[in-house]
Write a protein that holds these residues in place. Structure first.
Motif, PDB file in Angstrom:
ATOM      1  N   GLY A 140      -1.294   2.458  -7.086  1.00 11.16           N
ATOM      2  CA  GLY A 140      -1.583   2.147  -5.695  1.00 11.16           C
ATOM      3  C   GLY A 140      -0.394   2.506  -4.809  1.00 11.16           C
ATOM      4  O   GLY A 140       0.719   2.738  -5.288  1.00 11.16           O
ATOM      5  N   ARG A 141      -0.626   2.542  -3.516  1.00  9.90           N
ATOM      6  CA  ARG A 141       0.407   3.052  -2.603  1.00  9.90           C
ATOM      7  C   ARG A 141       0.750   2.044  -1.511  1.00  9.90           C
ATOM      8  O   ARG A 141      -0.120   1.322  -1.030  1.00  9.90           O
ATOM      9  CB  ARG A 141      -0.062   4.357  -1.944  1.00  9.90           C
ATOM     10  N   VAL A 142       2.026   2.049  -1.144  1.00  9.45           N
ATOM     11  CA  VAL A 142       2.481   1.338   0.035  1.00  9.45           C
ATOM     12  C   VAL A 142       2.779   2.372   1.120  1.00  9.45           C
ATOM     13  O   VAL A 142       3.317   3.447   0.833  1.00  9.45           O
ATOM     14  CB  VAL A 142       3.721   0.463  -0.253  1.00  9.45           C
ATOM     15  N   VAL A 143       2.385   2.071   2.345  1.00 10.31           N
ATOM     16  CA  VAL A 143       2.598   2.956   3.487  1.00 10.31           C
ATOM     17  C   VAL A 143       3.469   2.218   4.498  1.00 10.31           C
ATOM     18  O   VAL A 143       3.083   1.160   5.000  1.00 10.31           O
ATOM     19  CB  VAL A 143       1.261   3.368   4.147  1.00 10.31           C
ATOM     20  N   LEU A 144       4.656   2.768   4.763  1.00  6.47           N
ATOM     21  CA  LEU A 144       5.628   2.151   5.664  1.00  6.47           C
ATOM     22  C   LEU A 144       5.897   3.063   6.852  1.00  6.47           C
ATOM     23  O   LEU A 144       5.933   4.285   6.696  1.00  6.47           O
ATOM     24  CB  LEU A 144       6.965   1.921   4.948  1.00  6.47           C
ATOM     25  N   THR A 145       6.109   2.466   8.015  1.00  8.18           N
ATOM     26  CA  THR A 145       6.662   3.234   9.123  1.00  8.18           C
ATOM     27  C   THR A 145       7.966   2.572   9.557  1.00  8.18           C
ATOM     28  O   THR A 145       8.118   1.355   9.458  1.00  8.18           O
ATOM     29  CB  THR A 145       5.705   3.320  10.324  1.00  8.18           C
ATOM     30  N   SER A 146       8.895   3.396  10.028  1.00  8.08           N
ATOM     31  CA  SER A 146      10.210   2.887  10.416  1.00  8.08           C
ATOM     32  C   SER A 146      10.750   3.657  11.607  1.00  8.08           C
ATOM     33  O   SER A 146      10.461   4.849  11.776  1.00  8.08           O
ATOM     34  CB  SER A 146      11.200   3.007   9.249  1.00  8.08           C
ATOM     35  N   ARG A 147      11.551   2.988  12.407  1.00  9.87           N
ATOM     36  CA  ARG A 147      12.354   3.707  13.387  1.00  9.87           C
ATOM     37  C   ARG A 147      13.375   4.565  12.652  1.00  9.87           C
ATOM     38  O   ARG A 147      13.776   4.255  11.523  1.00  9.87           O
ATOM     39  CB  ARG A 147      13.120   2.729  14.283  1.00  9.87           C
ATOM     40  N   ASN A 148      13.810   5.610  13.301  1.00 12.02           N
ATOM     41  CA  ASN A 148      14.946   6.384  12.811  1.00 12.02           C
ATOM     42  C   ASN A 148      16.211   5.652  13.268  1.00 12.02           C
ATOM     43  O   ASN A 148      16.703   5.859  14.374  1.00 12.02           O
ATOM     44  CB  ASN A 148      14.894   7.807  13.374  1.00 12.02           C
TER      45      ASN A 148
END
Length: 251
Positions: A140-148
């Motif tokens: 299974g997968r984790v999807v992350l978003t982040s600021r640079n």
């Protein structure tokens, strides 16, 4: 941990125009959701006002939405009802997730909206990632978003005032960010976010909240994912881009 209870009431002004409706928000992640099996079980563990969770439910997925903010969970439940979407909502921070769900429950876990940097330091990030990893089935997968954060820190402490009115639900607002950049990466940073709404009578209503965050470098995040039993499959990190997305799979 940061609450977001004040900003919950005006959070839609912080969502980009391209993701302002649940279907649009879910469509932004079509490249990963197309990898899911039919009727997949999905967790949005930083659900905010529920735009992604409701959008995913609209695609036929079994969706659970959690957030540390009770106000955000309430708004997600309200949006689910508005769209007739079947979304289970739970108030829980990342470290509490294993208390609510069995290991290997989900096919995909989302942690988007630049949320992970609100975990307290490296220890908090590791605990959050370990909780997400435990709840994923193998593969299974984790999807992350982040600021640079490399860019954010290079710009230093500052005041960013939106250069245009943002319209949501027939109302206009200006968004302001005040950044307090700490001397060291591992120190607590702070962001004050203010949403100044302009009503029909030209009165201005301001809601603001001071948020704590603990940034990390892109390379450090990759290391922390591996320590949590997750292998990075893809990353959109660009040294000149404001944000990036990481997809990592459970080993």
């Amino acid at each position: 941990m940061t609450s977001y209870d004040v900003l919950a009431e005006v959070y839609e002004w912080l969502i980009s125009d391209a993701k302002s409706t649940p279907p649009e928000f879910a469509a932004a992640f079509a490249d990963v959701t197309r990898l899911l099996p039919a009727n997949a079980r999905v967790l949005d563990c930083s659900c905010g006002t529920g735009h992604l969770a409701v959008g995913l439910a609209g695609l036929g997925m079994q969706v659970v939405a959690t957030d540390a903010s009770a106000a955000m969970v309430r708004r997600t439940a309200e949006l689910s009802e508005e769209f007739g979407a079947s979304v289970r909502t739970v108030r829980a921070d990342w470290e509490e997730l294993p208390d609510h769900f069995d290991d290997a429950t989900f096919d995909m876990v989302f942690c988007v909206g630049n949320s992970l940097h609100h975990a307290v330091g490296a220890r908090g990030r590791r605990a959050a990632l370990e909780s997400m990893s435990r709840l994923l089935r193998r593969g299974g997968r984790v999807v992350l978003t982040s600021r640079n954060w490399e860019l954010v820190r290079a710009r230093g402490s500052r005041l960013d005032i939106g250069d245009r009115l943002v319209r949501r639900n027939g109302r206009d607002a200006v968004v302001v960010y005040r950044w307090e950049i700490a001397p060291q990466w591992e120190d607590e940073h702070r962001i004050e976010i203010a949403v100044a709404q302009v009503d029909a009578s030209e009165q201005v209503l301001v809601r603001s909240e001071l948020l704590s965050c603990w940034p990390c470098r892109h390379d450090d995040l990759d290391v922390e994912l591996r320590r949590a039993g997750l292998r990075t499959e893809s990353s959109t990190f660009d040294p000149e881009a404001e944000n990036y997305t990481v997809v990592a799979s459970r080993i």
